[in-house]
Design a protein around this motif. Structure first.
Motif, PDB file in Angstrom:
ATOM      1  N   ALA A 151     -16.232  36.595 -13.489  1.00  0.00           N
ATOM      2  CA  ALA A 151     -16.174  35.739 -12.306  1.00  0.00           C
ATOM      3  C   ALA A 151     -15.705  36.471 -11.061  1.00  0.00           C
ATOM      4  CB  ALA A 151     -15.252  34.541 -12.573  1.00  0.00           C
ATOM      5  N   GLU A 152     -15.132  37.646 -11.215  1.00  0.00           N
ATOM      6  CA  GLU A 152     -14.645  38.414 -10.069  1.00  0.00           C
ATOM      7  C   GLU A 152     -14.965  39.891 -10.267  1.00  0.00           C
ATOM      8  OE1 GLU A 152     -10.449  37.844  -9.673  1.00  0.00           O
ATOM      9  OE2 GLU A 152     -10.566  35.648  -9.736  1.00  0.00           O
ATOM     10  N   ASP A 153     -15.085  40.611  -9.135  1.00  0.00           N
ATOM     11  CA  ASP A 153     -15.193  42.069  -9.223  1.00  0.00           C
ATOM     12  C   ASP A 153     -13.917  42.616  -9.864  1.00  0.00           C
ATOM     13  OD1 ASP A 153     -17.580  41.878  -7.859  1.00  0.00           O
ATOM     14  OD2 ASP A 153     -16.733  42.471  -5.921  1.00  0.00           O
ATOM     15  N   ILE A 154     -14.058  43.662 -10.652  1.00  0.00           N
ATOM     16  CA  ILE A 154     -12.909  44.309 -11.285  1.00  0.00           C
ATOM     17  C   ILE A 154     -12.722  45.691 -10.679  1.00  0.00           C
ATOM     18  CG2 ILE A 154     -11.929  45.188 -13.438  1.00  0.00           C
ATOM     19  CD1 ILE A 154     -12.043  42.171 -13.363  1.00  0.00           C
ATOM     20  N   HIS A 155     -11.486  45.963 -10.225  1.00  0.00           N
ATOM     21  CA  HIS A 155     -11.128  47.272  -9.683  1.00  0.00           C
ATOM     22  C   HIS A 155     -10.115  47.935 -10.629  1.00  0.00           C
ATOM     23  CE1 HIS A 155     -12.780  45.200  -6.167  1.00  0.00           C
ATOM     24  NE2 HIS A 155     -13.066  46.399  -5.700  1.00  0.00           N
ATOM     25  N   ALA A 156     -10.231  49.214 -10.741  1.00  0.00           N
ATOM     26  CA  ALA A 156      -9.396  49.950 -11.700  1.00  0.00           C
ATOM     27  C   ALA A 156      -7.938  49.967 -11.261  1.00  0.00           C
ATOM     28  CB  ALA A 156      -9.908  51.375 -11.849  1.00  0.00           C
ATOM     29  N   PRO A 157      -7.011  49.509 -12.121  1.00  0.00           N
ATOM     30  CA  PRO A 157      -5.591  49.551 -11.767  1.00  0.00           C
ATOM     31  C   PRO A 157      -4.956  50.925 -11.995  1.00  0.00           C
ATOM     32  CG  PRO A 157      -5.859  48.513 -13.908  1.00  0.00           C
ATOM     33  CD  PRO A 157      -7.248  48.809 -13.403  1.00  0.00           C
ATOM     34  N   ILE A 158      -5.660  51.811 -12.687  1.00  0.00           N
ATOM     35  CA  ILE A 158      -5.145  53.146 -13.002  1.00  0.00           C
ATOM     36  C   ILE A 158      -6.277  54.162 -12.932  1.00  0.00           C
ATOM     37  CG2 ILE A 158      -3.279  52.308 -14.507  1.00  0.00           C
ATOM     38  CD1 ILE A 158      -5.084  53.020 -16.913  1.00  0.00           C
ATOM     39  N   ASP A 159      -5.905  55.440 -12.918  1.00  0.00           N
ATOM     40  CA  ASP A 159      -6.881  56.508 -13.097  1.00  0.00           C
ATOM     41  C   ASP A 159      -7.254  56.614 -14.571  1.00  0.00           C
ATOM     42  OD1 ASP A 159      -7.043  57.548 -10.442  1.00  0.00           O
ATOM     43  OD2 ASP A 159      -5.119  58.547 -10.730  1.00  0.00           O
ATOM     44  N   VAL A 160      -8.497  56.970 -14.828  1.00  0.00           N
ATOM     45  CA  VAL A 160      -8.955  57.261 -16.197  1.00  0.00           C
ATOM     46  C   VAL A 160      -9.729  58.570 -16.173  1.00  0.00           C
ATOM     47  CG1 VAL A 160     -10.343  56.482 -18.156  1.00  0.00           C
ATOM     48  CG2 VAL A 160      -9.092  54.800 -16.794  1.00  0.00           C
ATOM     49  N   PRO A 161      -9.287  59.589 -16.929  1.00  0.00           N
ATOM     50  CA  PRO A 161      -8.032  59.614 -17.669  1.00  0.00           C
ATOM     51  C   PRO A 161      -6.837  59.643 -16.722  1.00  0.00           C
ATOM     52  CG  PRO A 161      -9.082  61.776 -17.734  1.00  0.00           C
ATOM     53  CD  PRO A 161     -10.058  60.853 -17.079  1.00  0.00           C
ATOM     54  N   GLY A 162      -5.685  59.323 -17.260  1.00  0.00           N
ATOM     55  CA  GLY A 162      -4.481  59.231 -16.444  1.00  0.00           C
ATOM     56  C   GLY A 162      -3.785  60.558 -16.231  1.00  0.00           C
ATOM     57  N   TYR A 163      -4.311  61.624 -16.806  1.00  0.00           N
ATOM     58  CA  TYR A 163      -3.706  62.961 -16.666  1.00  0.00           C
ATOM     59  C   TYR A 163      -4.771  63.993 -17.032  1.00  0.00           C
ATOM     60  CZ  TYR A 163      -3.248  61.756 -21.599  1.00  0.00           C
ATOM     61  OH  TYR A 163      -3.506  61.324 -22.875  1.00  0.00           O
ATOM     62  N   ASP A 164      -4.596  65.222 -16.553  1.00  0.00           N
ATOM     63  CA  ASP A 164      -5.487  66.300 -16.964  1.00  0.00           C
ATOM     64  C   ASP A 164      -5.335  66.526 -18.455  1.00  0.00           C
ATOM     65  OD1 ASP A 164      -6.064  66.558 -14.306  1.00  0.00           O
ATOM     66  OD2 ASP A 164      -5.054  68.477 -14.014  1.00  0.00           O
ATOM     67  N   ASN A 165      -6.454  66.629 -19.173  1.00  0.00           N
ATOM     68  CA  ASN A 165      -6.353  66.830 -20.617  1.00  0.00           C
ATOM     69  C   ASN A 165      -7.483  67.723 -21.112  1.00  0.00           C
ATOM     70  OD1 ASN A 165      -8.576  64.940 -22.057  1.00  0.00           O
ATOM     71  ND2 ASN A 165      -7.796  63.905 -20.224  1.00  0.00           N
ATOM     72  N   SER A 166      -7.341  68.162 -22.336  1.00  0.00           N
ATOM     73  CA  SER A 166      -8.289  69.115 -22.903  1.00  0.00           C
ATOM     74  C   SER A 166      -9.536  68.415 -23.422  1.00  0.00           C
ATOM     75  CB  SER A 166      -7.642  69.909 -24.035  1.00  0.00           C
ATOM     76  OG  SER A 166      -8.587  70.780 -24.627  1.00  0.00           O
ATOM     77  N   ALA A 167     -10.687  69.015 -23.141  1.00  0.00           N
ATOM     78  CA  ALA A 167     -11.952  68.503 -23.657  1.00  0.00           C
ATOM     79  C   ALA A 167     -12.332  69.151 -24.985  1.00  0.00           C
ATOM     80  CB  ALA A 167     -13.062  68.739 -22.638  1.00  0.00           C
ATOM     81  N   MET A 168     -11.517  70.105 -25.453  1.00  0.00           N
ATOM     82  CA  MET A 168     -11.842  70.861 -26.658  1.00  0.00           C
ATOM     83  C   MET A 168     -10.579  71.158 -27.459  1.00  0.00           C
ATOM     84  SD  MET A 168     -15.133  71.681 -26.762  1.00  0.00           S
ATOM     85  CE  MET A 168     -16.548  71.646 -25.646  1.00  0.00           C
ATOM     86  N   ASP A 169     -10.759  71.435 -28.741  1.00  0.00           N
ATOM     87  CA  ASP A 169      -9.683  72.058 -29.512  1.00  0.00           C
ATOM     88  C   ASP A 169      -9.683  73.540 -29.162  1.00  0.00           C
ATOM     89  OD1 ASP A 169      -9.245  69.647 -30.718  1.00  0.00           O
ATOM     90  OD2 ASP A 169     -10.216  70.166 -32.610  1.00  0.00           O
ATOM     91  N   GLY A 170      -8.531  74.075 -28.792  1.00  0.00           N
ATOM     92  CA  GLY A 170      -8.492  75.492 -28.415  1.00  0.00           C
ATOM     93  C   GLY A 170      -7.127  75.913 -27.943  1.00  0.00           C
ATOM     94  N   TYR A 171      -7.102  76.671 -26.847  1.00  0.00           N
ATOM     95  CA  TYR A 171      -5.860  77.226 -26.322  1.00  0.00           C
ATOM     96  C   TYR A 171      -5.853  77.066 -24.805  1.00  0.00           C
ATOM     97  CZ  TYR A 171      -5.453  79.216 -30.953  1.00  0.00           C
ATOM     98  OH  TYR A 171      -5.362  79.365 -32.323  1.00  0.00           O
ATOM     99  N   ALA A 172      -4.747  76.508 -24.291  1.00  0.00           N
ATOM    100  CA  ALA A 172      -4.588  76.334 -22.846  1.00  0.00           C
ATOM    101  C   ALA A 172      -3.867  77.545 -22.285  1.00  0.00           C
ATOM    102  CB  ALA A 172      -3.790  75.065 -22.559  1.00  0.00           C
ATOM    103  N   LEU A 173      -4.396  78.059 -21.174  1.00  0.00           N
ATOM    104  CA  LEU A 173      -3.744  79.205 -20.535  1.00  0.00           C
ATOM    105  C   LEU A 173      -4.001  79.186 -19.039  1.00  0.00           C
ATOM    106  CD1 LEU A 173      -6.332  81.352 -20.153  1.00  0.00           C
ATOM    107  CD2 LEU A 173      -5.951  81.623 -22.579  1.00  0.00           C
ATOM    108  N   ARG A 174      -3.468  80.201 -18.344  1.00  0.00           N
ATOM    109  CA  ARG A 174      -3.546  80.281 -16.888  1.00  0.00           C
ATOM    110  C   ARG A 174      -4.728  81.162 -16.492  1.00  0.00           C
ATOM    111  NH1 ARG A 174       2.005  81.227 -14.500  1.00  0.00           N
ATOM    112  NH2 ARG A 174       1.107  83.276 -14.043  1.00  0.00           N
ATOM    113  N   SER A 175      -5.561  80.682 -15.579  1.00  0.00           N
ATOM    114  CA  SER A 175      -6.721  81.474 -15.171  1.00  0.00           C
ATOM    115  C   SER A 175      -6.308  82.759 -14.472  1.00  0.00           C
ATOM    116  CB  SER A 175      -7.617  80.649 -14.242  1.00  0.00           C
ATOM    117  OG  SER A 175      -6.917  80.232 -13.077  1.00  0.00           O
ATOM    118  N   ALA A 176      -5.119  82.742 -13.815  1.00  0.00           N
ATOM    119  CA  ALA A 176      -4.650  83.947 -13.114  1.00  0.00           C
ATOM    120  C   ALA A 176      -4.371  85.103 -14.069  1.00  0.00           C
ATOM    121  CB  ALA A 176      -3.388  83.622 -12.317  1.00  0.00           C
ATOM    122  N   ASP A 177      -4.216  84.798 -15.373  1.00  0.00           N
ATOM    123  CA  ASP A 177      -3.893  85.836 -16.356  1.00  0.00           C
ATOM    124  C   ASP A 177      -5.124  86.429 -17.020  1.00  0.00           C
ATOM    125  OD1 ASP A 177      -1.268  85.257 -15.811  1.00  0.00           O
ATOM    126  OD2 ASP A 177      -0.909  84.112 -17.649  1.00  0.00           O
TER     127      ASP A 177
END
Length: 411
Positions: free
Chosen positions: A43-69
């Motif tokens: 009955a009404e337009d719906i606007h998102a109350p939050i960001d989705v996803p709510g934080y940066d997260n991994s799209a893969m199983d692996g290892y997180a590191l710094r690109s500067a390295d």
């Protein structure tokens, strides 16, 4: 003189336009819990109350590191692990990495994920096998990458399907505003009709139309008020209509709208209501009434089962959807090669039952052998309508025709 009194038949597109001009969506709304909101109309337009996803997260199983390295260290030391629901809460320094699983939050300081298939594990160290493929953001799902907070995600008038329900849940919404359910009255008229489960008397047939229509209405998620079988008796028909018009938003009647000696329905409708038209240039389905009975809308469908199914599917159903507040949808219409020669007289838009196949990469629509409006079994063998225009004549095999595949409402 009204259009229903004029000679000839009302063209299908004119009848549809006339119906849609008169119908206005209901306005009453209610709040519905998400688990029971399937097939309700938003009955009404719906606007998102939050960001989705709510934080940066991994799209893969692996290892997180710094690109500067990437060009600074031959190996990286694993200093922790990050799982979905159990994030790594430390800092990641130069030459370090964190074992990370799909969906887990990115550790502070990291900005890419290398897939586990692209590393060699050497004790507590990892060695990258394809560092040239990596850059800032590799295999990272950014905050708000799917939905930004405040953005419109659904329009009012959407019929809520499973994907919509999941989307709303992903935003943390436990309930939604919806239009109330339509109240639809359903009845069949005719002394020849008998309810399933009872023996047939001489000259009787089983009432299939009311069950077919009730099944579609159930999928439509309306409130069905079933007034049952009404005998060919003026007093009984009048009483049923008077009761229904006070209880329903719309009334569906099957049978009794053609011209016949015992068809009292037409006369009583003329007394009680304001009928816009009685018949249209459509085959099957010429006898079709539309108008008002008191405060309720009315559709009088033909008695032949295929005619009742077709006129409801193509005309009454879209009207019900609009009345319920649903956004208008354009039916899927495809060009196809006609699989067999078919006969047609100009004058009415013809909906022939057909079957779809492919031949040499082309869509082919073959008409069913039996096109009688009384042969309901043909609907179960078909998967489409072959739509032939009002002024079209016979169609030869191989000609291009319009095809309307059966949808969820009729299959």
């Amino acid at each position: 003189m009204g259009c229903c009194d004029a000679p000839g038949l009302m063209p299908l597109d004119e009848a549809e336009a006339m119906i849609y001009r008169q119908l206005h969506a209901i306005r009453e709304t209610e709040t519905q819990a998400l688990p029971t909101a399937l097939d309700r109309i938003l009955a009404e337009d719906i606007h998102a109350p939050i960001d989705v996803p709510g934080y940066d997260n991994s799209a893969m199983d692996g290892y997180a590191l710094r690109s500067a390295d990437l060009n600074q260290f031959p190996t990286f030391k694993q200093v922790g692990k990050s799982f979905a629901g159990h994030a790594f809460d430390g800092d990641v320094g130069r030459g370090q990495c964190v074992r990370i699983m799909t969906g887990a939050p990115m550790p502070k300081g990291t900005d890419l994920v290398v897939m586990q298939e692209d590393v060699n594990v050497e004790g507590e160290q990892i060695r990258l096998t394809h560092p040239q493929k990596l850059k800032v953001g590799t295999n990272v799902r950014r905050r708000g990458g799917d939905i930004d907070k405040g953005s419109q995600i659904l329009r009012a008038g959407v019929r809520l399907g499973p994907a919509h329900i999941g989307l709303l849940a992903s935003l943390g919404l436990a309930e939604v505003p919806v239009f109330r359910r339509l109240r639809v009255g359903l009845l069949s008229t005719g002394d020849e009709l008998c309810p399933p489960g009872t023996p047939l008397a001489s000259g009787q047939i089983y009432d299939s139309n009311r069950y077919l229509l009730s099944a579609i209405l159930t999928r439509l998620n309306v409130e069905i008020l079933d007034y049952g079988l009404i005998a060919d008796d003026p007093a009984a028909i009048r009483a049923a209509f008077e009761r229904a018009q006070s209880e329903c938003d719309l009334i569906l009647s099957s049978g009794g709208v053609s011209v016949g000696e015992a068809d009292y329905t037409r006369d009583i409708l003329g007394e009680l209501g304001d009928i816009t038209f009685w018949k249209i240039a459509m085959k099957p389905g010429k006898p079709l009434a539309f108008g008002r009975l008191g405060s309720a809308w009315f559709f009088g469908l033909p008695g032949n089962p295929v005619s009742a199914a077709l006129t409801f599917h193509q005309i009454a159903l879209p009207a019900l959807q609009r009345l319920a507040g649903e956004l208008p949808a354009t039916p899927l219409c495809l060009p196809a090669e006609l699989g067999a020669t078919t006969r047609k007289r100009p004058g009415r838009t013809d909906f022939q039952r057909g079957s779809l196949t492919t031949r040499e990469g082309k869509l082919v629509a073959t008409p069913q052998d039996e096109q009688s409006s009384g042969v309901l079994s043909s609907m179960t063998r078909a998967d489409c309508y072959i739509k032939l225009g009002q002024f079209a004549g016979n169609q030869a095999e191989g000609e291009t025709v319009e095809v309307l595949p059966f949808d969820r409402w009729i299959l």
